[in-house]
Write a protein that holds these residues in place. Structure first.
Motif, PDB file in Angstrom:
ATOM      1  N   GLN A  38      26.451  22.303  10.239  1.00  0.00           N
ATOM      2  CA  GLN A  38      25.143  21.589  11.023  1.00  0.00           C
ATOM      3  C   GLN A  38      25.342  20.130   9.574  1.00  0.00           C
ATOM      4  O   GLN A  38      24.677  18.822   9.711  1.00  0.00           O
ATOM      5  N   GLY A  39      25.105  20.265   8.031  1.00  0.00           N
ATOM      6  CA  GLY A  39      25.114  19.153   7.488  1.00  0.00           C
ATOM      7  C   GLY A  39      26.214  18.730   7.801  1.00  0.00           C
ATOM      8  O   GLY A  39      25.526  17.215   7.017  1.00  0.00           O
ATOM      9  N   LYS A  83      25.092  15.538   5.733  1.00  0.00           N
ATOM     10  CA  LYS A  83      24.451  15.599   4.394  1.00  0.00           C
ATOM     11  C   LYS A  83      25.366  15.379   3.335  1.00  0.00           C
ATOM     12  O   LYS A  83      26.839  16.413   3.361  1.00  0.00           O
ATOM     13  N   GLN A  89      25.498  26.294   8.482  1.00  0.00           N
ATOM     14  CA  GLN A  89      24.283  25.527   7.770  1.00  0.00           C
ATOM     15  C   GLN A  89      25.567  24.061   6.976  1.00  0.00           C
ATOM     16  O   GLN A  89      25.420  23.179   7.158  1.00  0.00           O
ATOM     17  N   ILE A 107      29.136  21.619   0.178  1.00  0.00           N
ATOM     18  CA  ILE A 107      28.884  22.956   0.444  1.00  0.00           C
ATOM     19  C   ILE A 107      28.797  24.038  -0.602  1.00  0.00           C
ATOM     20  O   ILE A 107      30.177  24.086  -0.555  1.00  0.00           O
ATOM     21  N   ARG A 126      31.911  10.941   7.517  1.00  0.00           N
ATOM     22  CA  ARG A 126      30.495  11.696   6.921  1.00  0.00           C
ATOM     23  C   ARG A 126      31.240  13.182   6.210  1.00  0.00           C
ATOM     24  O   ARG A 126      32.454  13.211   6.121  1.00  0.00           O
ATOM     25  N   ASN A 133      24.727  15.771  10.280  1.00  0.00           N
ATOM     26  CA  ASN A 133      23.884  15.225   9.849  1.00  0.00           C
ATOM     27  C   ASN A 133      24.088  14.876   8.532  1.00  0.00           C
ATOM     28  O   ASN A 133      23.396  14.120   8.000  1.00  0.00           O
ATOM     29  N   LYS A 181      19.148  27.030  -3.893  1.00  0.00           N
ATOM     30  CA  LYS A 181      18.965  25.993  -3.847  1.00  0.00           C
ATOM     31  C   LYS A 181      17.629  25.926  -5.295  1.00  0.00           C
ATOM     32  O   LYS A 181      18.044  24.790  -5.599  1.00  0.00           O
ATOM     33  N   THR A 189      30.324  15.872   3.377  1.00  0.00           N
ATOM     34  CA  THR A 189      29.580  17.321   2.532  1.00  0.00           C
ATOM     35  C   THR A 189      30.254  17.926   2.172  1.00  0.00           C
ATOM     36  O   THR A 189      31.908  18.583   2.361  1.00  0.00           O
ATOM     37  N   VAL A 220      25.190  20.187   0.515  1.00  0.00           N
ATOM     38  CA  VAL A 220      24.859  22.174   1.502  1.00  0.00           C
ATOM     39  C   VAL A 220      23.941  22.877   0.610  1.00  0.00           C
ATOM     40  O   VAL A 220      25.611  23.193  -0.001  1.00  0.00           O
TER      41      VAL A 220
END
Length: 259
Positions: free
Chosen positions: A217-218, A223, A214, A180, A176, A221, A233, A178, A226
């Motif tokens: 968790q991202g 992602k 966040q 952020i 994974r 998961n 966003k 990610t 993030v």
């Protein structure tokens, strides 16, 4: 069996310290990297007192090219293998690039780009073998140029680009990856950069603890990206509707107001 560890850079304060807390709270043993040993020792004692596995402390300055070799040696000495890598260390400076100290600006590249890349490549095999992950702390600055903070913005664009590419490449191995991208966060980063937050920063602001939550968790998961907070966003979405020249001018005006 070799013990697994989560390596976190820039762990002495702000988002890095919060990331260390949340990984430890989820039963990860953490290896804490930063320049200030006293800060790391305080955080390690806090984590241990809360019932987390005893952290490994690695005090070093990632601006030094040999620092990654030192980290690798310390982890080998402790008999641990990196399962998760969190590249959080980074800094920026306000000012016009051509007028600022060249060595200071190259230091931004050393920490934000070179060290992050070196760590990601060094531990890619162990992360893949243990089916772990890499969390890179980029920035909302990753999406646009930043006159008045040019090298920092460029470095974060690199972090986002590399993270997305590794998400694709390493995902095939079960890793994974990610990125952020927080907005201005009230941490020591702002003080070091010479940043004075205003109303626009408040709109984008999310606490370091929430950014860390966040981000964790991202990553878990899987992602790719993030964006913590509603204000953050909408920025990449809005940027699609404006010409690059307009964005460049607007970013320059924004940075000028922070000085």
């Amino acid at each position: 069996m070799t013990e697994r560890v989560t390596l976190i850079t820039g762990a002495s304060a702000g988002i890095g310290a919060e990331l260390a807390r949340i990984f430890a709270a989820n039963a990860h043993r953490v290896a804490l990297v930063a320049r200030r040993a006293d800060r790391l020792e305080t955080l390690a004692a806090e984590i241990k007192a809360a019932g987390g596995p005893e952290p490994i402390i690695i005090a070093c300055d990632l601006a030094r090219p040999e620092s990654v070799d030192e980290i690798v040696a310390k982890l080998a000495e402790a008999g641990v293998e990196v399962e998760y890598l969190v590249n959080n260390a980074g800094y920026g400076l306000f000012g016009r690039a051509a007028e600022m100290d060249r060595c200071d600006q190259l230091g931004i590249i050393d920490v934000n780009v070179r060290a992050l890349t070196d760590l990601s490549l060094r531990f890619a095999d162990s992360v893949a073998r243990l089916r772990g992950g890499i969390l890179n702390v980029a920035s909302i600055a990753s999406f646009l140029p930043g006159p008045g903070m040019a090298v920092y913005y460029a470095s974060k664009a690199y972090v986002l680009s590399l993270s997305e590419a590794l998400h694709q490449e390493l995902g095939k191995k079960g890793v994974r990856v990610t990125a952020i991208c927080p907005g201005p966060v009230p941490t020591e980063f702002q003080l070091r950069a010479g940043f004075e937050p205003g109303f626009d920063s408040a709109v984008l602001n999310v606490s370091p603890k929430e950014v860390a939550r966040q981000g964790y968790q991202g990553l878990m998961n899987n992602k790719r990206l993030v964006l913590p907070g509603f204000g953050v966003k909408i920025v990449p979405f809005l940027l699609r509707f404006f010409p690059r020249g307009f964005i460049l001018a607007a970013a320059g005006a924004y940075q000028q107001r922070q000085r």
